[in-house]
Structure formats: structure tokens, C-alpha cells
Design an enzyme around this catalytic site. Structure first.
Site, PDB file in Angstrom:
ATOM      1  N   VAL A  97      -9.141 -23.310  18.553  1.00 12.34           N
ATOM      2  CA  VAL A  97     -10.373 -23.127  19.323  1.00 12.34           C
ATOM      3  C   VAL A  97     -11.564 -22.878  18.379  1.00 12.34           C
ATOM      4  O   VAL A  97     -11.400 -22.249  17.341  1.00 12.34           O
ATOM      5  CB  VAL A  97     -10.194 -21.935  20.301  1.00 12.34           C
ATOM      6  CG1 VAL A  97     -11.484 -21.588  21.016  1.00 12.34           C
ATOM      7  CG2 VAL A  97      -9.104 -22.251  21.300  1.00 12.34           C
ATOM      8  N   GLY A 100     -14.223 -26.937  15.376  1.00 10.88           N
ATOM      9  CA  GLY A 100     -14.789 -28.257  15.074  1.00 10.88           C
ATOM     10  C   GLY A 100     -13.836 -29.405  15.354  1.00 10.88           C
ATOM     11  O   GLY A 100     -14.121 -30.540  15.017  1.00 10.88           O
ATOM     12  N   LEU A 101     -12.708 -29.096  16.006  1.00 13.51           N
ATOM     13  CA  LEU A 101     -11.764 -30.181  16.307  1.00 13.51           C
ATOM     14  C   LEU A 101     -11.813 -30.588  17.786  1.00 13.51           C
ATOM     15  O   LEU A 101     -10.945 -31.323  18.254  1.00 13.51           O
ATOM     16  CB  LEU A 101     -10.338 -29.783  15.899  1.00 13.51           C
ATOM     17  CG  LEU A 101     -10.081 -29.745  14.390  1.00 13.51           C
ATOM     18  CD1 LEU A 101      -8.712 -29.148  14.078  1.00 13.51           C
ATOM     19  CD2 LEU A 101     -10.167 -31.131  13.769  1.00 13.51           C
ATOM     20  N   SER A 103     -11.604 -28.781  20.699  1.00 12.72           N
ATOM     21  CA  SER A 103     -10.579 -28.260  21.609  1.00 12.72           C
ATOM     22  C   SER A 103     -11.062 -28.238  23.063  1.00 12.72           C
ATOM     23  O   SER A 103     -10.326 -28.642  23.974  1.00 12.72           O
ATOM     24  CB  SER A 103     -10.118 -26.869  21.181  1.00 12.72           C
ATOM     25  OG  SER A 103     -11.166 -25.957  21.295  1.00 12.72           O
ATOM     26  N   ASP A 147     -18.338 -35.201  21.177  1.00 11.79           N
ATOM     27  CA  ASP A 147     -16.947 -34.740  21.303  1.00 11.79           C
ATOM     28  C   ASP A 147     -16.232 -35.443  22.463  1.00 11.79           C
ATOM     29  O   ASP A 147     -15.163 -36.025  22.286  1.00 11.79           O
ATOM     30  CB  ASP A 147     -16.893 -33.223  21.571  1.00 11.79           C
ATOM     31  CG  ASP A 147     -17.140 -32.404  20.326  1.00 11.79           C
ATOM     32  OD1 ASP A 147     -17.737 -32.950  19.376  1.00 11.79           O
ATOM     33  OD2 ASP A 147     -16.743 -31.219  20.283  1.00 11.79           O
TER      34      ASP A 147
HETATM   35  O1  PMV Z   1     -18.336 -28.012  16.507  1.00 15.85           O
HETATM   36  P1  PMV Z   1     -18.037 -29.365  17.051  1.00 15.85           P
HETATM   37  O2  PMV Z   1     -17.079 -30.157  16.251  1.00 15.85           O
HETATM   38  O3  PMV Z   1     -17.756 -29.391  18.490  1.00 15.85           O
HETATM   39  O4  PMV Z   1     -19.290 -30.283  16.797  1.00 15.85           O
HETATM   40  C1  PMV Z   1     -20.542 -30.028  17.229  1.00 15.85           C
HETATM   41  C2  PMV Z   1     -21.416 -31.098  16.742  1.00 15.85           C
HETATM   42  C3  PMV Z   1     -22.884 -30.766  16.847  1.00 15.85           C
HETATM   43  O5  PMV Z   1     -23.584 -31.913  16.379  1.00 15.85           O
HETATM   44  C4  PMV Z   1     -23.229 -29.581  15.961  1.00 15.85           C
HETATM   45  C5  PMV Z   1     -23.289 -30.441  18.281  1.00 15.85           C
HETATM   46  C6  PMV Z   1     -23.243 -31.636  19.215  1.00 15.85           C
HETATM   47  O6  PMV Z   1     -23.313 -31.401  20.429  1.00 15.85           O
HETATM   48  O7  PMV Z   1     -23.192 -32.788  18.760  1.00 15.85           O
END
Ligand code: PMV
Length: 310
Positions: A97, A100-101, A103, A147
Site C-alpha cells: 500500500v 507507488g505500485l 495498490s 494508475d
Molecule cells: O504514487 P503513484 O504511483 O500512485 O503515482 C502517482 C503519480 C502522480 O503523477 C504523482 C500522481 C498522478 O495522479 O498521476
């Protein structure tokens, strides 16, 4: 029984600037996944079991803005199914969680697909993606949508907010090592802090976003052209990391892992995702993947994933 499984994702280039309309590149990570099972229930109500987060509850006992409850409430609203069927829903995930992957988006997409299929309300990938984006908005404020898009389509994407999805044709498979700081850092906070910076000096930060966007464009070219790949991509990762440091979203722990990967022979390395914690990535020749992963562990990574992008 209806089952659905979705991969995690990792951003290769362009995080944060993507929120401001610049392009970004992201790929699915199949080594981690979210899985949802839906069954008819003998007891009345919608029973949700998510052992990873110690949740076992009936839908109506959860706050309506709970991330899982909001998916189910919104699906029932959209499908106009009444009364609610009695269901048992089991959610498991191997995706860490707030790292940055992806989840949250992975659970949303798997849950949406499993429940909609089970209640006979079929949804196309496009509909699932749009639905998951609305859920992401409820929980993250101003997400770019990257995401939910990578996770819904489970393909490498070149993503620009609000534009039709473009999948990437990778000319030659390449290997990345993902290193997890073990620090969970909510994306909402780093995105909010970048917004404050931007509001205080739009001209300055728009230039930085342009630079990041240009890196993502060059990276796409490199990925699609075999000959440019190893020479260019690593350098672009390093440049992207420097700009993310300027945006204040890296952290000492991420910087340490990035340096360790480079010293161990990675072609380039950068933090990935929201930052301040979570994961970093390193581009490696495949025969160096293990030694870079070992160097990351020595530098404090809690775990690593070696993944091939093709
Ligand atoms: O933290 P992650 O992997 O869900 O990535 C967020 C990516 C951002 O560019 C920082 C935010 C977004 O909504 O794109």
C-alpha cells in the site's frame, strides 16, 4: 463464483508533471496483483473480507466514502440493481500500500470487474477505466488517471491526461529493478505539495513540467527504437530523477537507493510514483539485475522486484 485479478504498475517517466497535462510512461508489474472473488451469500447483505487490511464487515457498516464501499455503492447505483443482491466478496492483494505500485487502483479495477460481472452488468475496459478514475478522484483529489489506465489495460502506456489511451510498442524487452524504501507515503500529500509550489511560482514549475514532459517524449522514442534503448533510457531516468528532486518529492532514502543502483552498474535510476517514500526503479542489463537488487537491499531497500518490460 466470479474472479478477477489485476497487476500492479510502475511509472517509468513523467510522474507529477502528468497531473499538469504532460505525457508519462507506465508499465504493468505482474509480479504483484490484486485479486477479488465474488460469491452469492446465504446471509443477507454484502459481506466484504479483506484479510490484508483486517477487514471483515457488511457493506452498510462501512463509511460510504470507504475506498472499497464506495466502489460497490457506485456500481449498484450505476447498474440500477435493486434490491442489492447478497454477496460475499473476498479481496486479497500482494501490492504494498502507498508505495507507488498502484495498490488502490488495482483493487478498484479488480473489484469493479468481479462485482459487475457477477451481477450481470458487463462493462467494457473503457467503462471500467472511466469508473475507476472517478473512484481515484474521490480518494486522491486530482489524479492524472495514469494508475487506473495502466492497470485496466495491463499494457505499457504513453499517457496524457484526458486523451485517448496510447499503448506502447516496446522494440526490445528491457529489465528494471524496483526497490522499495518500505516507507509508505500517500500520493495525495506529495501531489498537494507540488501544487503549492506551482501556485506560488507557476512560470518556474511549468518549465520544470515541460522538461519532464520532454524526457517522457524522448523515452518513448527510445523505447520504440531498439538502437536508442540502452544508451538513452538510463540517462533520461537520471535526468528525470534530478527534476523530481527539484520538485521536492524525492527523499534521502530514495536518493540513497538511486545512488546505490547507479554505483552497482545500473544504466540509470530514478524514484517512481508520488515519491517521499515508496519505490525507485533502475534500468539494468539483464545479467546485472541480481547484483543491482543486492546493492539495493544493502542500501536499505525493504524488498526488490526484478521485472522485464516487453
Ligand atoms: O504514487 P503513484 O504511483 O500512485 O503515482 C502517482 C503519480 C502522480 O503523477 C504523482 C500522481 C498522478 O495522479 O498521476
Amino acid at each position: 463464483m466470479t474472479i478477477s485479478s489485476t497487476p500492479g504498475k510502475i511509472i517509468l517517466f513523467g510522474e507529477h508533471a502528468v497531473v499538469y497535462g504532460r505525457p508519462a510512461l507506465a508499465v504493468p508489474v505482474t509480479q504483484v496483483h490484486a485479486d477479488v472473488e465474488v460469491l452469492d451469500s446465504d446471509s443477507a447483505g454484502v459481506w466484504i473480507q479483506a484479510p490484508d487490511i483486517h477487514l471483515h464487515a457488511e457493506l452498510n457498516t462501512l463509511p460510504s466514502d470507504h475506498p472499497i464501499a464506495s466502489v460497490i455503492h457506485n456500481l449498484f447505483f450505476l447498474s440500477r440493481i435493486s434490491p442489492f443482491p447478497s454477496l460475499n466478496i473476498k479481496i486479497t492483494s500482494t501490492i504494498p500500500v502507498a508505495s507507488g505500485l498502484g495498490s488502490g487502483a488495482a483493487v478498484t479495477v479488480a473489484l469493479t470487474r468481479a462485482v459487475s460481472t457477477h451481477i450481470n452488468y458487463p462493462m467494457t475496459d473503457e467503462q471500467v477505466n472511466a469508473f475507476a478514475y472517478e473512484i481515484e478522484k474521490l480518494h486522491h483529489g486530482t489524479p492524472s488517471g495514469i494508475d487506473n489506465t495502466v492497470i485496466t489495460y495491463a499494457k505499457p502506456v504513453y499517457f496524457i491526461k484526458g486523451q485517448p489511451i496510447e499503448t506502447l510498442q516496446v522494440a526490445k524487452p528491457f529489465t528494471i529493478v524496483i526497490g522499495n524504501t518500505g516507507i509508505s507515503a500517500p500520493t495525495k500529500e506529495s501531489v498537494g505539495d507540488v501544487r503549492k509550489l506551482w501556485e506560488a511560482d507557476k512560470a518556474k514549475w511549468e518549465t520544470v513540467f515541460d522538461e519532464i514532459g520532454n524526457i517522457a517524449k524522448q523515452a518513448r522514442k527510445a523505447l520504440e527504437s531498439d538502437s536508442l534503448l540502452s544508451n538513452t533510457l538510463g540517462k533520461l531516468m537520471n535526468q528525470n530523477h534530478t527534476l523530481l528532486q527539484e520538485l521536492t518529492v524525492s527523499s534521502p532514502e530514495l536518493d540513497k537507493l538511486v545512488s546505490a543502483a547507479r554505483s552497482a552498474g545500473a544504466l540509470g535510476a530514478k524514484m517512481s510514483g508520488g515519491g517521499r517514500g515508496g519505490n525507485m526503479i533502475a534500468l539494468v542489463e539483464s545479467d546485472q539485475a541480481e547484483s543491482v537488487a543486492t546493492a539495493l537491499i544493502k542500501a536499505g531497500a525493504k524488498n526488490t522486484i526484478i521485472t522485464q518490460v516487453s
